[in-house]
Each structure stands twice: as C-alpha cells, then as structure tokens.
Design a protein around this motif. Structure first.
Motif, mmCIF file in Angstrom:
data_model
loop_
_atom_site.group_PDB
_atom_site.id
_atom_site.type_symbol
_atom_site.label_atom_id
_atom_site.label_comp_id
_atom_site.label_asym_id
_atom_site.label_seq_id
_atom_site.Cartn_x
_atom_site.Cartn_y
_atom_site.Cartn_z
ATOM 1 N N THR A 129 -10.548 11.831 -23.179
ATOM 2 C CA THR A 129 -11.283 11.904 -24.440
ATOM 3 C C THR A 129 -10.947 13.177 -25.216
ATOM 4 O O THR A 129 -10.426 14.142 -24.678
ATOM 5 C CB THR A 129 -12.809 11.857 -24.205
ATOM 6 O OG1 THR A 129 -13.192 12.984 -23.422
ATOM 7 C CG2 THR A 129 -13.227 10.560 -23.538
ATOM 8 N N PHE A 140 -13.522 10.161 -29.013
ATOM 9 C CA PHE A 140 -12.676 8.991 -28.786
ATOM 10 C C PHE A 140 -11.901 9.205 -27.497
ATOM 11 O O PHE A 140 -11.828 10.322 -26.991
ATOM 12 C CB PHE A 140 -11.650 8.831 -29.918
ATOM 13 C CG PHE A 140 -12.243 8.588 -31.264
ATOM 14 C CD1 PHE A 140 -12.705 7.338 -31.629
ATOM 15 C CD2 PHE A 140 -12.330 9.614 -32.193
ATOM 16 C CE1 PHE A 140 -13.243 7.109 -32.880
ATOM 17 C CE2 PHE A 140 -12.862 9.397 -33.446
ATOM 18 C CZ PHE A 140 -13.321 8.144 -33.794
ATOM 19 N N ASN A 141 -11.292 8.114 -27.013
ATOM 20 C CA ASN A 141 -10.344 8.266 -25.920
ATOM 21 C C ASN A 141 -8.971 7.796 -26.383
ATOM 22 O O ASN A 141 -8.833 7.224 -27.482
ATOM 23 C CB ASN A 141 -10.813 7.564 -24.635
ATOM 24 C CG ASN A 141 -10.952 6.061 -24.772
ATOM 25 O OD1 ASN A 141 -10.391 5.445 -25.662
ATOM 26 N ND2 ASN A 141 -11.713 5.467 -23.874
ATOM 27 N N ARG A 143 -7.169 5.408 -25.359
ATOM 28 C CA ARG A 143 -7.160 3.951 -25.499
ATOM 29 C C ARG A 143 -7.529 3.565 -26.935
ATOM 30 O O ARG A 143 -6.888 2.719 -27.561
ATOM 31 C CB ARG A 143 -8.135 3.314 -24.506
ATOM 32 C CG ARG A 143 -8.260 1.811 -24.617
ATOM 33 C CD ARG A 143 -9.276 1.253 -23.622
ATOM 34 N NE ARG A 143 -8.809 1.438 -22.250
ATOM 35 C CZ ARG A 143 -9.244 2.395 -21.420
ATOM 36 N NH1 ARG A 143 -10.164 3.269 -21.810
ATOM 37 N NH2 ARG A 143 -8.768 2.488 -20.203
ATOM 38 N N TRP A 144 -8.581 4.199 -27.469
ATOM 39 C CA TRP A 144 -9.023 3.920 -28.836
ATOM 40 C C TRP A 144 -7.898 4.227 -29.827
ATOM 41 O O TRP A 144 -7.688 3.481 -30.788
ATOM 42 C CB TRP A 144 -10.274 4.741 -29.183
ATOM 43 C CG TRP A 144 -10.778 4.443 -30.560
ATOM 44 C CD1 TRP A 144 -11.712 3.526 -30.918
ATOM 45 C CD2 TRP A 144 -10.349 5.073 -31.791
ATOM 46 N NE1 TRP A 144 -11.893 3.535 -32.282
ATOM 47 C CE2 TRP A 144 -11.067 4.476 -32.833
ATOM 48 C CE3 TRP A 144 -9.432 6.074 -32.085
ATOM 49 C CZ2 TRP A 144 -10.892 4.845 -34.173
ATOM 50 C CZ3 TRP A 144 -9.249 6.438 -33.410
ATOM 51 C CH2 TRP A 144 -9.979 5.835 -34.427
ATOM 52 N N VAL A 147 -5.427 1.370 -29.821
ATOM 53 C CA VAL A 147 -5.991 0.185 -30.478
ATOM 54 C C VAL A 147 -6.071 0.415 -31.993
ATOM 55 O O VAL A 147 -5.708 -0.461 -32.787
ATOM 56 C CB VAL A 147 -7.367 -0.177 -29.880
ATOM 57 C CG1 VAL A 147 -8.053 -1.263 -30.692
ATOM 58 C CG2 VAL A 147 -7.212 -0.604 -28.425
ATOM 59 N N HIS A 148 -6.536 1.593 -32.391
ATOM 60 C CA HIS A 148 -6.633 1.894 -33.814
ATOM 61 C C HIS A 148 -5.256 1.879 -34.484
ATOM 62 O O HIS A 148 -5.102 1.341 -35.588
ATOM 63 C CB HIS A 148 -7.298 3.257 -34.033
ATOM 64 C CG HIS A 148 -7.273 3.664 -35.463
ATOM 65 N ND1 HIS A 148 -7.998 3.017 -36.436
ATOM 66 C CD2 HIS A 148 -6.564 4.629 -36.098
ATOM 67 C CE1 HIS A 148 -7.752 3.582 -37.613
ATOM 68 N NE2 HIS A 148 -6.884 4.559 -37.431
#
Length: 173
Positions: A129, A140-141, A143-144, A147-148
């Motif tokens: 994060t 956020f991490n 991964r986010w 995806v973003h």
C-alpha cells in the motif's frame, strides 16, 4: 523525411495465469493498443483534433498516458521524484497541448515512462500500500494501480479509436 508512428505487433493478452501475470498482460495489451491506433500516422495526423470543440488528439493521449504512468507507478506508488515532461503548475493540461509537440520525442517519452513504471512495480507485492499524493490522502495498493491503469487505457483507447477513424477511416482492433 516525414516521421510516422511505427507499426506495432500487439501481444495478445493471456487468458490463463496468476493474478500478477493477468494484470501485467492486460495492461501491456492496452498500452500496445494505444500505439496500434497511432501506427502509420504522421506527426501532423497525430496532432489532428478529433471533432471541434474538443482538442483531443492521438498525440495528446500518448503524452497524457506517459504522465499517468509516471504519476501512479513512480511518484505515488514508488515514491520517486518525477520530472514531468509536460505538466507544470502553470499549465497542468500541457500534455494535451500538442501544437508545438515533437511526436517522435513524445513516443520515446511514452516508451521510457512505461519501462520506468514496469521497473517501479517489479518485484513488489500487489498488496503493498501507499498513500496518494494530494489533498485526499487515500490509501491504495499496487493491485488497484494496475486495475486503474487498465481502465484508464481502455477508456482512452475508445477515444483513440474514434479519433483514428476520423483521421483516415481506420477502425477496429
């Protein structure tokens, strides 16, 4: 000799793999899709606005996404000091101002920022994060971020599709 955006062979996204491989594959697929939409166009065509009153151009999208790569992967996630090629506090939307842009240099900047983004995420956990820079200070991490970025490219690739069709009628892919 007139510079044109180079052709690209897009690598198909993988359909089976672990989470990291899938995220990286889909992000690379969308990065390559943007370049595919630009392939074969001259610098002047890349600077051509879609439809008035919009000033959206393919070259502006390339420049914008180079800075988005730097913002999320390098500055926010990795905590690096980033010297943005276009943004300034006085001209925050300079990435879309392509009137005097050097398309060949801007494509090189895009490729460099993609490589720097890959390096910033390499070997790091998707669960790692960070706190966003700016007034909201959201957490956020990684991964986010993946995806973003897939969402960001997918949305702008839709724009790129329409702009390309307007320039020379090329559609699809």
């Amino acid at each position: 000799m007139t510079w044109t955006a180079p052709s690209i062979t897009r690598t198909p996204e993988i359909s089976v793999g672990d989470e990291r491989a899938m995220l990286e594959s889909w992000l690379d697929y969308h990065r390559q899709t943007l370049l595919l939409k630009c392939a074969g166009l001259t610098a002047e065509q890349l600077r051509t606005a879609s439809v008035e009153p919009s000033g959206l151009t393919l070259l502006g999208l390339v420049r914008h996404l180079a800075e988005v790569e730097a913002w999320w992967f390098r500055e926010n996630f990795a905590g690096q000091d980033v010297d943005y090629p276009y943004y300034t506090p006085e001209h925050p939307d300079a990435d879309h101002d392509v009137s005097q842009a050097d398309a060949e240099a801007d494509f090189a900047t895009f490729h460099r920022e993609v490589e720097l983004a890959r390096a910033a995420a390499a070997g790091r956990s998707l669960d790692e994060t960070f706190t966003e820079i700016g007034p909201k200070k959201r957490t956020f991490n990684l991964r986010w971020v993946f995806v973003h970025m897939i969402e960001e490219y997918a949305r702008h690739n839709g724009h790129a599709d329409l702009i390309r069709e307007r320039i020379d009628g090329v559609t699809g892919e």
